[in-house]
Design an enzyme around this catalytic site. Structure first.
Site, PDB file in Angstrom:
ATOM      1  NE  ARG A  61      -2.752  -0.642   3.441  1.00 54.30           N
ATOM      2  CZ  ARG A  61      -3.613  -0.465   4.424  1.00 54.30           C
ATOM      3  NH1 ARG A  61      -4.901  -0.510   4.191  1.00 54.30           N
ATOM      4  NH2 ARG A  61      -3.189  -0.238   5.648  1.00 54.30           N
ATOM      5  CG  ASP A  62       3.772   4.430   1.182  1.00 58.87           C
ATOM      6  OD1 ASP A  62       3.388   5.170   0.248  1.00 58.87           O
ATOM      7  OD2 ASP A  62       4.540   4.813   2.073  1.00 58.87           O
TER       8      ASP A  62
END
Length: 99
Positions: A11-12
């Site tokens: 997610r990043d």
């Protein structure tokens, strides 16, 4: 592919979280900073503006393909020197920047 096979969503994925590891015969790209990684999806909006998949921003159901979206943004940025138009628009909304 490895983390996705274990059910983990990063997610990043952004350029600063991609590291080069090498020795004389081999060069690898490894992913760092798993502070936003999850096994079970929550409704938290997280990540770095400009690299966050639209599903996360719009609080819609998502899966590990949000990481693939981020990699696509990075590749576009590497080859063209600028964010894709769709990402520039979202980034301007999130950060209040002019396009």
């Amino acid at each position: 592919q490895y983390i996705h096979s274990k059910g983990i969503i990063h997610r990043d994925i952004v350029p600063k979280n991609l590291l080069r590891r090498s020795n004389r015969d081999n060069i690898e790209i490894v992913i760092a900073d798993f502070s936003h990684a999850v096994k079970e999806i929550d409704d938290k909006i997280c990540g770095t503006p400009g690299f966050i998949a639209p599903e996360i921003l719009n609080s819609k159901p998502y899966n590990n393909k949000v990481d693939i979206y981020s990699i696509g943004v990075i590749l576009h940025l590497m080859f063209t020197g600028c964010f894709p138009q769709e990402v520039r628009s979202m980034r301007s909304i999130v950060l209040g920047e002019e396009i």
